[in-house]
Design an enzyme around this catalytic site. Structure first.
Site, mmCIF file in Angstrom:
data_model
loop_
_atom_site.group_PDB
_atom_site.id
_atom_site.type_symbol
_atom_site.label_atom_id
_atom_site.label_comp_id
_atom_site.label_asym_id
_atom_site.label_seq_id
_atom_site.Cartn_x
_atom_site.Cartn_y
_atom_site.Cartn_z
ATOM 1 N N CYS A 54 0.829 -1.201 0.000
ATOM 2 C CA CYS A 54 0.000 0.000 0.000
ATOM 3 C C CYS A 54 0.866 1.253 0.000
ATOM 4 O O CYS A 54 1.849 1.350 0.741
ATOM 5 C CB CYS A 54 -0.906 -0.008 1.223
ATOM 6 N N CYS A 57 1.749 4.175 3.309
ATOM 7 C CA CYS A 57 2.884 4.193 4.238
ATOM 8 C C CYS A 57 4.127 3.654 3.529
ATOM 9 O O CYS A 57 4.047 2.694 2.767
ATOM 10 C CB CYS A 57 2.612 3.321 5.462
ATOM 11 N N GLN A 235 -5.944 20.375 7.883
ATOM 12 C CA GLN A 235 -4.722 19.700 8.309
ATOM 13 C C GLN A 235 -5.027 18.231 8.589
ATOM 14 O O GLN A 235 -6.098 17.883 9.088
ATOM 15 C CB GLN A 235 -4.135 20.369 9.543
ATOM 16 N N GLU A 280 -6.444 34.573 0.673
ATOM 17 C CA GLU A 280 -6.654 33.184 0.250
ATOM 18 C C GLU A 280 -7.270 33.173 -1.147
ATOM 19 O O GLU A 280 -8.132 33.993 -1.467
ATOM 20 C CB GLU A 280 -7.577 32.475 1.247
ATOM 21 N N ASP A 326 1.509 29.833 4.583
ATOM 22 C CA ASP A 326 1.392 28.372 4.503
ATOM 23 C C ASP A 326 1.013 28.012 3.072
ATOM 24 O O ASP A 326 -0.130 27.660 2.785
ATOM 25 C CB ASP A 326 0.330 27.878 5.499
ATOM 26 N N CYS A 352 4.780 22.209 3.504
ATOM 27 C CA CYS A 352 4.607 20.764 3.347
ATOM 28 C C CYS A 352 5.640 20.205 2.376
ATOM 29 O O CYS A 352 5.486 19.084 1.878
ATOM 30 C CB CYS A 352 3.188 20.441 2.875
#
Length: 394
Positions: A54, A57, A235, A280, A326, A352
């Site tokens: 998978c 992970c 998040q 935004e 962000d 990120c």
């Protein structure tokens, strides 16, 4: 002869002393001459039957110490490529079964369907029968959704199920699924009521449309309920969000005039003191933040603005004591260039993507900013996805 594995590379492979990349190797392992791996002290038994097939992970075989080391090394390595170094704080790790949003793919096969994440580096879907990262409320819907999609999808047709945990329960967005005819509508309505969904939306090719929503859906950010538009950004974990908010608040200090750029629904704006300007690009998110600010009494002025096409210039930035940003994975090169030539005293940067963060940090350093510290955040447990918050000062 053998050589030690010294670090984990960006995609999860172990890297030996000589620079060889070895799948599933970890720091402390040793690579033997015949290619076998001699296990070291940081190896654990992967908890999930679907690992490593998978793609959800990549590092379930690594213990927490090795995973924390991976998060730190990703940030250090990205900064080093631009000649930068700073204090890397202890990483925050989200616990197992804490992910509150996920996007699962579905495929109709025979009389049923498979539903789950894609296999690693593949478009093949791994049919999910257990998961150690999703919140129990989300995983509880996997089997029922598999049965539902097995009835609604056409043979060999693919679809997508987007899940998010909100204040009212699970928000489900189905993509590629048609509610054609009374029977399909009744089946979907019964499904929503039986599983007490907060909302269901359908995207039949023209964008998502709300199908079921008994009461308006919200998410609570820093104690404030915020209307949650379909498909809006959230998040990945509540504890990861809290760690990022705490880092931003520390970086911002007691400032009373703050700009929150790429503000989303107000994850950071709603946590900050004083007057906050929030920019935004998503109109729905801006409207949601305005409504939340109005009902909560927060001094937030939200603007619909594409910061890639129209970044804040030096004269606008001069109004603020702190800038919080962000951005998406691409970073914020245009806005960072303007910030580098500004006189804003402090910048809190949430990212990120360590690579684009380091690129932008280099630009800020060239403008006279110092990178005071970085805190990595591992919201996507056992994955190679790294998030962080950094503090820049003049």
């Amino acid at each position: 002869m053998s050589e030690a594995i010294v670090r984990i590379a960006a995609r999860g492979d172990g890297v030996s002393e000589s620079g060889r990349h070895v799948p599933f190797a970890l720091p402390g392992d040793r690579l033997l001459d015949d290619g076998r791996i001699e296990p070291g002290p940081h190896r654990q038994v992967p908890p999930c039957r679907h690992f490593p097939e998978c793609g959800g992970c990549q590092l379930q075989h690594a213990d927490d110490d090795a995973y924390r080391g991976y998060l730190v090394s990703r940030v250090e390595g990205a900064l080093a490529q631009h000649g930068l170094a700073t204090e890397i704080r202890e990483p925050h790790l989200s616990p197992p079964n804490s992910r509150r949003r996920a996007s699962l793919r579905a495929l109709r096969l025979g009389k049923g369907a498979v539903l789950g994440f894609n296999a690693e580096r593949s478009h093949q879907i791994v049919d999910m029968h257990e998961c150690h990262i999703l919140r129990p409320e989300l995983f509880a819907l996997v089997a029922p959704l598999r049965a539902l999609l097995g009835d609604l999808l056409k043979p060999r047709q693919t679809g997508e199920a987007q899940l998010a945990l909100t204040d009212q329960g699970v928000d489900v967005g189905l993509k590629g699924v048609e509610a054609a005819g009374l029977e399909a509508i009744e089946r979907l309505t019964d499904f929503c009521a039986r599983h007490r969904l907060a909302r269901m939306s359908l995207d039949q090719g023209l964008g998502p449309e709300t199908f079921y929503e008994p009461v308006p859906v919200t998410v609570t950010l820093s104690g404030t309920p915020v209307p949650f538009p379909t498909g809006a950004f959230l998040q990945a974990t509540e504890d990861g969000e809290a760690a990022l908010v705490a880092a931003v608040r520390e970086a911002a200090g007691p400032a009373q005039r703050t700009a929150d750029l790429f503000a989303g629904l107000g994850t950071f704006a709603l946590s900050l003191p004083g007057q906050v300007y929030a920019a935004e690009a998503s109109r729905d998110s801006v409207l949601a933040l305005k409504r939340a600010a109005g009902t909560s009494g927060k001094a937030i002025a939200a603007e619909h603005r594409d910061l890639y096409r129209r970044p804040l210039d030096a004269s606008e930035l001069a109004n603020f004591e702190v800038v919080v940003l962000d951005p998406p994975r691409a970073g914020a090169a245009e806005q960072i260039a303007a910030l580098a030539s500004s006189r804003v005293p402090r910048i809190a940067y949430v990212s990120c993507n360590p690579a684009t963060f380091a690129r932008d940090a280099k630009t800020l350093a060239g403008g006279g900013y110092a990178l005071s510290w970085v805190r990595p955040v591992g919201q996507f447990r056992w994955s190679t996805h790294v998030e962080l918050a950094g503090c820049f000062t003049r």
